[in-house]
Design a protein around this motif. Structure first.
Motif, PDB file in Angstrom:
ATOM      1  N   SER A 144      22.860  -9.350  19.170  1.00 49.31           N
ATOM      2  CA  SER A 144      23.973 -10.048  19.818  1.00 49.31           C
ATOM      3  C   SER A 144      25.298  -9.697  19.158  1.00 49.31           C
ATOM      4  N   HIS A 147      26.037  -6.105  20.091  1.00 49.29           N
ATOM      5  CA  HIS A 147      26.084  -5.880  21.533  1.00 49.29           C
ATOM      6  C   HIS A 147      27.476  -5.546  22.068  1.00 49.29           C
ATOM      7  N   ARG A 148      28.496  -6.229  21.596  1.00 46.68           N
ATOM      8  CA  ARG A 148      29.843  -5.989  22.122  1.00 46.68           C
ATOM      9  C   ARG A 148      30.248  -4.532  21.927  1.00 46.68           C
ATOM     10  N   SER A 149      30.005  -4.006  20.744  1.00 51.96           N
ATOM     11  CA  SER A 149      30.352  -2.600  20.487  1.00 51.96           C
ATOM     12  C   SER A 149      29.476  -1.656  21.291  1.00 51.96           C
ATOM     13  N   GLU A 152      30.760  -1.805  24.852  1.00 56.81           N
ATOM     14  CA  GLU A 152      32.044  -1.112  24.898  1.00 56.81           C
ATOM     15  C   GLU A 152      31.837   0.402  24.906  1.00 56.81           C
ATOM     16  N   VAL A 171      35.481  -5.287  27.710  1.00 55.09           N
ATOM     17  CA  VAL A 171      34.883  -6.056  26.619  1.00 55.09           C
ATOM     18  C   VAL A 171      36.042  -6.587  25.786  1.00 55.09           C
ATOM     19  N   THR A 172      36.268  -7.886  25.881  1.00 51.12           N
ATOM     20  CA  THR A 172      37.479  -8.462  25.282  1.00 51.12           C
ATOM     21  C   THR A 172      37.393  -8.576  23.756  1.00 51.12           C
ATOM     22  N   SER A 174      35.384  -7.020  20.596  1.00 51.36           N
ATOM     23  CA  SER A 174      34.425  -6.010  20.137  1.00 51.36           C
ATOM     24  C   SER A 174      33.956  -6.358  18.734  1.00 51.36           C
ATOM     25  N   GLU A 210      25.458 -19.589  23.972  1.00 51.13           N
ATOM     26  CA  GLU A 210      26.313 -18.598  24.638  1.00 51.13           C
ATOM     27  C   GLU A 210      26.286 -18.784  26.145  1.00 51.13           C
ATOM     28  N   HIS A 237      27.216  -8.973  29.583  1.00 49.57           N
ATOM     29  CA  HIS A 237      28.048  -9.418  28.463  1.00 49.57           C
ATOM     30  C   HIS A 237      27.380 -10.458  27.575  1.00 49.57           C
ATOM     31  N   HIS A 238      26.381 -11.188  28.088  1.00 52.92           N
ATOM     32  CA  HIS A 238      25.832 -12.297  27.311  1.00 52.92           C
ATOM     33  C   HIS A 238      24.312 -12.261  27.134  1.00 52.92           C
TER      34      HIS A 238
END
Length: 475
Positions: A144, A147-149, A152, A171-172, A174, A210, A237-238
């Motif tokens: 988790s 995940h953002r990176s 992205e 992706v707001t 990162s 989340e 995203h989640h």
């Protein structure tokens, strides 16, 4: 010989509503179910853990990126909610399965961006250095944060090739590799202090919180209903890390399987309420051979005949029956060691070696004693498929488990039985006169050859003290 009971609603035993031609009693069919359709979402749960060298961990992250890339493509192209649910994650997918050079080059570019430019190349080594194996909730927490990176990296490369529609959200926030390393240091310290169980418990709260925060934000921004685009966003995203862990543990270790459920007794009111339409159905009494050394008993069935969209008939099967274990904890399974759904060449190329030629020692350990590896894999399969939580102990279940070696999909699989195996039929407290008549007529017609023993009829009664079956003797 012993007797086992199969609870069924009348809808399935004698029903034919035009859309579904069940008529199980007339056809002498028994429908097995796939775990994904069981009423217990924890059916087949395994206490999976991850412990491996740097090669294995790097390939897990590459596999994560591969499936995240696949999920983003599915979300971009699909207007079908069912497609999103069924095909967004393909656990058996490997880089070698990608159909075009363009897809392979894009995936290579995603990996380069993630590992080299975003600085995650040291994370596999840190994961391999943990003092204890990782359980699923802690791995989910790590993914988790990563995940953002990862997302992205995927979206940046897809935008560069025009592979996603205009207006897709960025992706707001990162992540970064330092945050992941700090988390791994905290997990390592908790493991050293023997606080891993507490850490696992806390980590289990990440996804629900989340998801709730996303829904709360949707309510506050005036969203009228959750539409497909919202589900795509939430998925990418989640919820992707959670879905990914669930899919790889369910799909990469053991083959698909189906089970046929019986009970040792028929005097449990909750069983009638749950599985026989609130006492309006019936319980079929089957004769089963007595206990053997390896199982509770066994039963003869024939597979394929009479099934919708069935494979060619495979003939008679003498299938073992197993008493469900309600006492033992879920079996522990080493994920990297027991990726049993993949052919060995694909296992070696996709999971046990890296693009730059490094290899994992685990593959040598597997190949050195392949027979022992397969034996342990089937032992894990048996333990997994015959255990349930103690909360279900009232069912006193006896089950037949058939591995799906042909890798067929679908919710049900059917087998047939011989009338000589049917000892009797027990009617519930609310079974209607019409349904009882229809059942008796079918049994009479099925027994016209005279080769089978008469099927006895019973009814459940409550005498103010006991709930029991009584034999309906007819002169």
């Amino acid at each position: 010989m012993t007797i086992i009971y199969r609870f069924r609603p009348m809808k399935y035993l004698i029903g034919d509503d035009g859309d579904n031609d069940y008529r199980e009693l007339e056809k002498q069919e028994l429908a097995l179910s796939s775990p994904r359709y069981f009423n217990d979402p924890l059916e087949g749960y395994q206490d999976v853990f991850w412990e491996g060298d740097e090669v294995l961990w790097e390939n897990l992250l590459r596999h994560y990126l591969l499936n995240l890339h696949q999920a983003a493509i599915t979300c971009a192209l699909s207007d079908d909610e069912e497609t999103l649910e069924e095909y967004a994650i393909e656990p058996k997918l490997t880089r070698g399965d990608l159909s075009t050079d363009e897809r392979r080059q894009q995936f290579n570019s995603i990996c380069q961006l993630f590992f080299e430019e975003k600085g995650f190349e040291s994370v596999p080594s840190s994961l391999a250095s943990l003092p204890e194996p990782l359980k699923r909730n802690n791995l989910k927490q790590i993914l988790s944060v990563i995940h953002r990176s990862a997302l992205e990296s995927v979206l940046e490369r897809m935008r560069g090739s025009g592979a996603i529609p205009e207006g897709w959200p960025e992706v707001t926030i990162s992540g970064d590799s330092e945050t992941v390393e700090d988390l791994l240091d905290a997990i390592s310290a908790a493991m050293a202090g023997e606080n891993e169980e507490l850490l696992e418990s806390v980590a289990s709260l990440v996804r629900p919180l989340e998801s709730h925060m996303y829904l709360q934000q949707a309510v506050q921004t005036g969203v009228e209903q959750i539409e497909l685009q919202h589900k795509k966003y939430h998925f990418l995203h989640h919820s992707f890390p959670d879905r990914y862990i669930r899919e790889i543990t369910n799909s990469l270790i053991h083959t698909n399987w189906h089970t046929l459920c019986f009970a040792k007794e028929c005097a449990s009111p909750p069983m009638w309420a749950t599985y026989a339409d609130e006492h309006r159905g019936a319980a079929l009494m089957f004769r089963a051979d007595c206990q053997t050394d390896e199982s509770w008993g066994k039963m003869d069935v024939s597979e394929g005949a009479g099934s919708e969209d069935s494979e060619p008939t495979s003939g008679e099967i003498t299938a073992p029956l197993h008493a469900v274990d309600y006492e033992s904890p879920p079996p522990e399974v080493d994920f990297f060691r027991f990726l049993g759904r993949l052919p060995l060449p694909k296992l070696e190329s996709a999971w046990h070696s890296t693009p730059d030629g490094r290899t994992s020692q685990m593959m040598d350990e597997i190949v050195d004693d392949l027979d022992a590896w397969r034996e342990n894999l089937w032992k894990h399969f048996h333990n997994m498929s015959t255990r349930k939580l103690r909360k279900w102990e009232h069912e006193q279940e006896i089950r037949m488990v058939l591995p799906d070696l042909l890798e067929s999909e679908g919710s049900h699989r059917k087998v047939t039985y011989d009338m000589s195996q049917l000892e009797g039929i027990v009617f519930g407290l609310r079974t209607s006169l019409e349904d009882r008549f229809e059942v008796m007529k079918i049994i009479s017609e099925n027994n016209q050859d005279g080769d089978s023993s008469p099927v006895e009829f019973y009814e459940m009664v409550y005498d103010g003290k006991d709930f029991r079956k009584v034999k309906l003797n007819v002169a």
